[in-house]
Design an enzyme around this catalytic site. Structure first.
Site, PDB file in Angstrom:
ATOM      1  N   LYS A 175       0.635  -1.296  -0.032  1.00  0.00           N
ATOM      2  CA  LYS A 175      -0.130  -0.069  -0.723  1.00  0.00           C
ATOM      3  C   LYS A 175       0.720   1.081   0.021  1.00  0.00           C
ATOM      4  O   LYS A 175       0.895   2.019  -0.388  1.00  0.00           O
ATOM      5  CB  LYS A 175      -0.822   0.136   0.906  1.00  0.00           C
ATOM      6  CG  LYS A 175      -0.472  -0.298   2.536  1.00  0.00           C
ATOM      7  CD  LYS A 175      -1.048  -1.280   3.517  1.00  0.00           C
ATOM      8  CE  LYS A 175      -0.567  -2.659   3.303  1.00  0.00           C
ATOM      9  NZ  LYS A 175      -0.713  -3.686   4.376  1.00  0.00           N
ATOM     10  N   GLY A 210      -7.112  -6.546   3.545  1.00  0.00           N
ATOM     11  CA  GLY A 210      -6.776  -7.442   3.194  1.00  0.00           C
ATOM     12  C   GLY A 210      -7.662  -8.338   2.584  1.00  0.00           C
ATOM     13  O   GLY A 210      -7.224  -8.182   1.152  1.00  0.00           O
ATOM     14  N   LYS A 250      -3.970   3.120   1.988  1.00  0.00           N
ATOM     15  CA  LYS A 250      -5.006   2.320   1.468  1.00  0.00           C
ATOM     16  C   LYS A 250      -6.360   2.912   1.537  1.00  0.00           C
ATOM     17  O   LYS A 250      -6.954   3.356  -0.063  1.00  0.00           O
ATOM     18  CB  LYS A 250      -5.704   1.544   2.883  1.00  0.00           C
ATOM     19  CG  LYS A 250      -4.718   0.377   3.463  1.00  0.00           C
ATOM     20  CD  LYS A 250      -5.214  -0.437   4.409  1.00  0.00           C
ATOM     21  CE  LYS A 250      -4.202  -1.181   5.241  1.00  0.00           C
ATOM     22  NZ  LYS A 250      -3.646  -1.702   6.556  1.00  0.00           N
ATOM     23  N   GLY A 265      -2.722 -10.908   7.810  1.00  0.00           N
ATOM     24  CA  GLY A 265      -2.531 -12.460   8.450  1.00  0.00           C
ATOM     25  C   GLY A 265      -2.179 -13.078   7.237  1.00  0.00           C
ATOM     26  O   GLY A 265      -2.516 -12.996   5.673  1.00  0.00           O
TER      27      GLY A 265
END
Lengths: 432, 432
Positions: free
Chosen positions: B111, B140, B211, B308
């Site tokens: 990003k 994500g 973002k 994650g």
């Protein structure tokens, strides 16, 4: 940008109801935006509807008119048939097939058509090098077909769930908030124009079941199999159930679930209890929600308007722009010829159940019920007995995880106890 | 299927941290699924990381190794560079540029790179006929770039909002549920490894601001303009604010908002109050949520894991499969050369504000505060005064809709009243 790519994409709109007029409005209002985003003009050349004289909320004077949608599909100045008539036989199917055979792509909002003929249409399209797009067929404006087919394509999908019939969710939430019985709210919904001409399409779960069968095909690489969706409508839900489920921390939703189990593909559309605090539990009114669970991504939740002129037309235009941009995929995300025949599985995954039964005011009544449940292998997690009205009282039971089979065995054995009045209600509690 | 299309798509993975290893695992585990969905094998041919001897949770023995990511990008057996190193200068930028110039497509999770160099990279890629995809860079596993660029492309976007930094949301929800002060939870988060090496990237709102600037570019057809994002971090939020906002029916979130106003493009990432019962208000822990509002679709809400191994790798693979399938779009949804220079607008849309101030126990104190607010044109909707501790008491005010300018005028005038202790806290209440 090649010269060929800068050619306008020419749409023929079959159907000038709410959705068709919504598409016309977007094309007219956002010509510059659509051209900037797709790299070419997007124009309407022709439209089709039965009644030319009807007053519609859009200027159609610049478009050729066809009374027959098949004639529309065959026009030389149409590149893409936008099929927004509805109905899974007759004109919608005929026009779709005619368009594909004439070398045109098809964008449709028709869930029934795909649920019944999706496999045959996909094979036809792919054999001819054409595409069928149908974002608007499932969950209105939510880009769920795209999310499942493309964005989450790196995942093995574990489960797809959704509240995908806004009318049912409206009825259930209105029953709760206004404290009105099903029949009254059903009649309200009819008068508000929320119900299909055949209301069983809505309240019987058929419309939502169509949508679920389409999602299941993409998710699990199987042929669309609407006939194997286990359907239960919301007509059995009483205001008592809604209130008492609420007391226990749950909401009742017409919830679709598709998952691939060891025994096959489970597809069901039925009223379920979900935790009141979960995203599904908090869904109010006509809004739709789809939950997708993948082995890598975990849980993705998508929420938005499930119907209406703007949201549905938005979904149609997303598909149109994909075609304008040259994005071409097999109908269900992989070649239709390679999709597996699903083995239908019964509702097999164990779950807690909600049971409501009317217990007679007799000594040892509760013990008799508990004994029957125990013999069926159903163990009780929580129970509430309400005050007696006359000679009986409602009893609510939340079971530990069990199977539908065990619940059915218990329910079949309850009358013999002589202490239960009427038919017990049993609803699955879905872990979401 | 042409023979050319059946050629394998060959990936070079630059970066073998959490995300890179996640991608390796998906490619190894789901070879058949990926081939079925994209119509061709998807394989890894080479990888790159600084330390070859480090023990990693995947078998990398089948891949060529490059210590230099630029060398990886230039390999003849790499079709797509998967850049998952991070950092907006140095190797990530060098490798991305090298790959594009060598005729390769790029998939990145970076990003910062796009927020700082998105316009230049997009122009470079599009001039060379290459694509840059970056679903993993924003929120994500949620396929939000695809939803905004493709699914909702028929809409004029009105507003994009999001909770897009899981660490900040974890800190805020943990403060609330455990009743712990900011400093304590910040330290917990550091020890759990939730914070970036420079924690200000998280708690200062910079990562989330990156973002937001990317989403704004797609939504409004403007060049990425991170420098114009108004940034406020969460360091100013006390446990008192969280509790008292809760008393008034709100939650505090680090919320990004981008909207095109009459005065220009407003982009802000700052702590806001949102209704506790709204989807954003109900977001717990590290989960992300993006809300997109379009003129046709209305409001779409997308929710999922924001970080994650699995979720981020899922997003990377969505992009890889798009490239394998031949889906090719300009980086920000329309040609970069045609994107407008945004006119930055201050936070202009009026909104209710939450004010917390410490009022001294003096006669007429509240009247003096009310007078100052009134003079600034700020009218009070609701007020709560809490019990006195010693000689002062907290007072909470929810205003009617007003501007940030009016709030600032009022705050500047409060010290002269002689009845307010310390600096008042003012937080915008976002209508969601």
């Amino acid at each position: 940008m090649t010269a060929a790519a800068a050619q306008p994409l020419r749409l023929g709109i079959a159907g000038l109801g709410t959705v068709g007029i919504g598409v016309v409005k977007i094309v007219q209002r956002h010509a510059d935006l659509l051209a900037a985003r797709s790299g070419r003009p997007v124009v309407i050349t022709a439209v089709s509807a039965r009644d030319r004289t009807k007053n519609r909320d859009a200027d159609l004077s610049g478009y050729a008119w066809e009374t027959d949608p098949v004639a529309l599909a065959l026009r030389d100045d149409v590149d893409v048939l936008v099929e927004v008539m509805g109905g899974h036989e007759g004109p919608a199917k005929d026009a779709t097939e005619a368009a594909l055979k004439a070398g045109k792509d098809v964008v449709t909002a028709n869930k029934a058509l795909l649920a019944h003929h999706g496999q045959a249409l996909a094979e036809l399209a792919e054999g001819l090098g054409r595409v069928i797009r149908y974002e608007a067929a499932v969950a209105g404006g939510i880009p769920v077909i795209k999310a499942l087919t493309e964005g989450l394509a790196g995942n093995q999908i574990r489960r797809v769930m959704g509240v995908m019939n806004g009318t049912c969710n409206y009825i259930l939430t209105r029953m709760e908030t206004a404290g009105l019985p099903y029949e009254t709210v059903f009649e309200e919904a009819r008068q508000l124009g929320y119900l299909e001409a055949d209301p069983n399409l809505d309240v019987g779960g058929i419309d939502a079941g169509h949508k679920l069968s389409i999602l299941a095909s993409i998710a699990f690489g199987t042929k669309v199999s609407f006939a194997n969706v286990v359907l239960e409508g919301i007509g059995c839900i009483s205001i008592d159930d809604i209130r008492r489920a609420g007391d226990m921390g749950y909401k009742i939703k017409l919830l679709g679930v598709a998952q691939m189990t060891g025994r096959g593909l489970e597809q069901r559309m039925m009223p379920c209890l979900v935790p009141a605090a979960s995203p599904l539990g908090q869904l109010q009114g006509g809004t739709n929600m789809v939950v997708i669970e993948g082995d890598s991504v975990g849980q993705i939740v998508l929420r938005g308007a499930g119907a209406g002129e703007g949201p549905t037309a938005s979904a149609v235009m997303g598909d149109v722009l994909d075609i304008a941009r040259g994005l071409r995929l097999p109908t269900f995300g992989q070649p239709a010829a390679g999709l597996a025949d699903p083995i239908p599985a019964a509702v097999s995954a164990p779950a807690p159940y909600y049971l409501r039964l009317e217990l007679m005011d007799k000594p040892g009544a509760l013990a008799k019920v508990a004994a029957v449940l125990g013999e069926a292998g159903v163990s009780i997690s929580r129970m509430r007995q309400y005050g007696h009205e006359d000679t009986s009282a409602p009893v609510l039971i939340v079971t530990h995880k069990t199977t539908r089979d065990a619940i059915d065995v218990a329910i079949a054995a309850l009358p013999a106890t002589g202490v239960v009045l009427g038919a017990p209600v049993a609803l699955r509690i879905e872990e979401v």
